[in-house]
Design a protein around this motif. Structure first.
Motif, PDB file in Angstrom:
ATOM      1  N   GLN A   1     -12.110  -5.394   3.783  1.00 16.96           N
ATOM      2  CA  GLN A   1     -11.114  -6.394   3.588  1.00 16.96           C
ATOM      3  C   GLN A   1     -10.669  -6.440   5.207  1.00 16.96           C
ATOM      4  OE1 GLN A   1      -8.304  -7.048   0.697  1.00 16.96           O
ATOM      5  NE2 GLN A   1      -6.774  -7.570   2.221  1.00 16.96           N
ATOM      6  N   GLU A   2     -10.847  -7.359   5.998  1.00 18.28           N
ATOM      7  CA  GLU A   2     -10.341  -7.174   7.259  1.00 18.28           C
ATOM      8  C   GLU A   2      -9.163  -7.894   7.718  1.00 18.28           C
ATOM      9  OE1 GLU A   2     -13.452  -9.486   9.472  1.00 18.28           O
ATOM     10  OE2 GLU A   2     -14.937  -7.953   9.236  1.00 18.28           O
TER      11      GLU A   2
ATOM     12  N   ARG B   1      -2.117  -7.664  -0.961  1.00 17.90           N
ATOM     13  CA  ARG B   1      -3.183  -6.646  -0.593  1.00 17.90           C
ATOM     14  C   ARG B   1      -3.297  -6.529   0.831  1.00 17.90           C
ATOM     15  NH1 ARG B   1      -2.333  -6.218  -5.277  1.00 17.90           N
ATOM     16  NH2 ARG B   1      -4.018  -5.518  -6.995  1.00 17.90           N
TER      17      ARG B   1
ATOM     18  N   ARG C   1     -17.353 -11.827  -1.494  1.00  8.81           N
ATOM     19  CA  ARG C   1     -17.029 -11.306  -0.063  1.00  8.81           C
ATOM     20  C   ARG C   1     -18.343 -10.605   0.243  1.00  8.81           C
ATOM     21  NH1 ARG C   1     -12.050  -7.574   0.161  1.00  8.81           N
ATOM     22  NH2 ARG C   1     -13.646  -5.712  -0.179  1.00  8.81           N
TER      23      ARG C   1
ATOM     24  N   ILE D   1     -11.935 -14.970   4.377  1.00  4.19           N
ATOM     25  CA  ILE D   1     -13.049 -13.897   3.992  1.00  4.19           C
ATOM     26  C   ILE D   1     -14.424 -14.118   4.154  1.00  4.19           C
ATOM     27  CG2 ILE D   1     -13.928 -12.884   1.856  1.00  4.19           C
ATOM     28  CD1 ILE D   1     -11.349 -12.885   0.327  1.00  4.19           C
TER      29      ILE D   1
ATOM     30  N   ILE E   1      -3.943  -9.917   2.618  1.00  4.04           N
ATOM     31  CA  ILE E   1      -4.343 -11.209   1.673  1.00  4.04           C
ATOM     32  C   ILE E   1      -3.046 -11.209   0.849  1.00  4.04           C
ATOM     33  CG2 ILE E   1      -5.406 -12.050  -0.407  1.00  4.04           C
ATOM     34  CD1 ILE E   1      -8.037 -10.965   0.623  1.00  4.04           C
TER      35      ILE E   1
ATOM     36  N   TYR F   1      -8.070 -13.557  -6.792  1.00  2.00           N
ATOM     37  CA  TYR F   1      -8.481 -12.419  -5.979  1.00  2.00           C
ATOM     38  C   TYR F   1      -9.915 -11.891  -6.534  1.00  2.00           C
ATOM     39  CZ  TYR F   1      -8.401  -7.986  -3.310  1.00  2.00           C
ATOM     40  OH  TYR F   1      -8.625  -6.993  -2.527  1.00  2.00           O
TER      41      TYR F   1
ATOM     42  N   SER G   1      -4.864  -5.176   4.448  1.00  4.03           N
ATOM     43  CA  SER G   1      -6.202  -4.793   4.773  1.00  4.03           C
ATOM     44  C   SER G   1      -6.071  -3.351   5.217  1.00  4.03           C
ATOM     45  CB  SER G   1      -6.565  -5.659   6.156  1.00  4.03           C
ATOM     46  OG  SER G   1      -5.858  -5.286   7.072  1.00  4.03           O
TER      47      SER G   1
ATOM     48  N   THR H   1     -12.760 -14.133  -5.381  1.00  4.93           N
ATOM     49  CA  THR H   1     -13.167 -13.966  -4.049  1.00  4.93           C
ATOM     50  C   THR H   1     -13.989 -12.660  -3.906  1.00  4.93           C
ATOM     51  OG1 THR H   1     -11.009 -12.996  -3.273  1.00  4.93           O
ATOM     52  CG2 THR H   1     -11.146 -15.380  -3.125  1.00  4.93           C
ATOM     53  N   LEU H   2     -13.548 -11.869  -4.515  1.00  2.00           N
ATOM     54  CA  LEU H   2     -14.033 -10.465  -4.343  1.00  2.00           C
ATOM     55  C   LEU H   2     -15.673 -10.522  -4.546  1.00  2.00           C
ATOM     56  CD1 LEU H   2     -11.864  -7.400  -5.571  1.00  2.00           C
ATOM     57  CD2 LEU H   2     -12.569  -7.813  -3.497  1.00  2.00           C
TER      58      LEU H   2
END
Length: 241
Positions: free
Chosen positions: A230-231, A49, A225, A192, A234, A218, A51, A221-222
């Protein structure tokens, strides 16, 4: 652009550019990069994924060789470098090099392009009969998902600084999948931003379950966050018994 007379704004001119062609080119570039993400196998899951539309993370899969690489930077430039690295790895591996020689050979090939301020970290190795033998080029340590433990590895210097050596076999790490499923990931996962700060490797360990997949990791982690985009890219590879 304001139109002024005697410092008084009388009106403005606005210029438009038809971005349809640019958008079409970007969409094609995104599809091309995504096409290089391998399909899952019975024992390996791949997750990617970026950014932005394009990213500098790269999954390399050329059995028995498999690994994950993180190019410094983001966006189009990093994506172009990742494609070059992929081609370079294909060329090197065609000569069946010793595993410990890969960082030095990759460094020498990339020197030809005179990149400035670009380097890469990565974990790359060979998976055979349930055993993954790999070198760690300054990359985040893999995780034993089954046992929820960080694996301490012998590391070599990231490629791109010009310090890679002709290493011996002592730099090779080994993980037997009978000891647990193995997760490789880029630092975009552990960096993250959550409401309480950066997730970190320990934070990742805390949310893992033995039967996690890359998708469930994932999604977990979402939930943690902090609001916002998303910076960082991933990318994950999960080796399963």
């Amino acid at each position: 652009m304001p139109i002024k007379k005697d410092n008084e704004v009388l009106g403005a001119i606005e210029l438009f550019t038809d971005a349809e062609k640019m958008d079409a080119d970007m969409s094609l570039a995104i599809r091309i990069q995504e096409s290089f993400v391998p399909q899952n196998t019975e024992n390996i899951e791949f997750f990617y994924r970026p950014s932005t539309g394009l990213g500098g993370d790269m999954i390399y899969y050329n059995p028995p060789w498999v690994g994950i690489i993180d190019i410094s930077g983001h966006g189009i430039a990093a994506a172009l470098v990742s494609m070059l690295v992929r081609t370079t790895l294909d060329t090197i591996i065609a000569f069946d090099p010793p595993l410990q020689g890969l960082p030095f050979l990759l460094e020498n090939e990339l020197k030809k392009f005179s990149f400035q301020n670009i380097y890469l970290t990565g974990v790359i190795g060979q998976l055979s009969e349930g055993v993954y033998r790999f070198v760690n080029m300054g990359h985040p340590s893999p995780i034993n998902v089954t046992k929820k433990t960080l694996i301490e590895t012998k590391n070599v210097i990231p490629v791109g600084f010009g310090f890679s050596e002709e290493y011996d076999e002592s730099v090779i790490n080994t993980h037997n999948l009978n000891d647990g499923n193995l997760l490789l990931y880029t630092d975009g996962l552990t960096e993250i931003k959550t409401k309480s700060g950066m997730l970190t490797s320990q934070g990742l360990l805390d949310i893992l379950s033995p039967n996690d997949t890359t998708s469930t990791i994932y999604l977990k982690t979402l939930h943690l966050r902090a609001p916002g985009l998303q910076e960082d890219d991933i990318t994950m590879i999960l080796f399963k018994k």
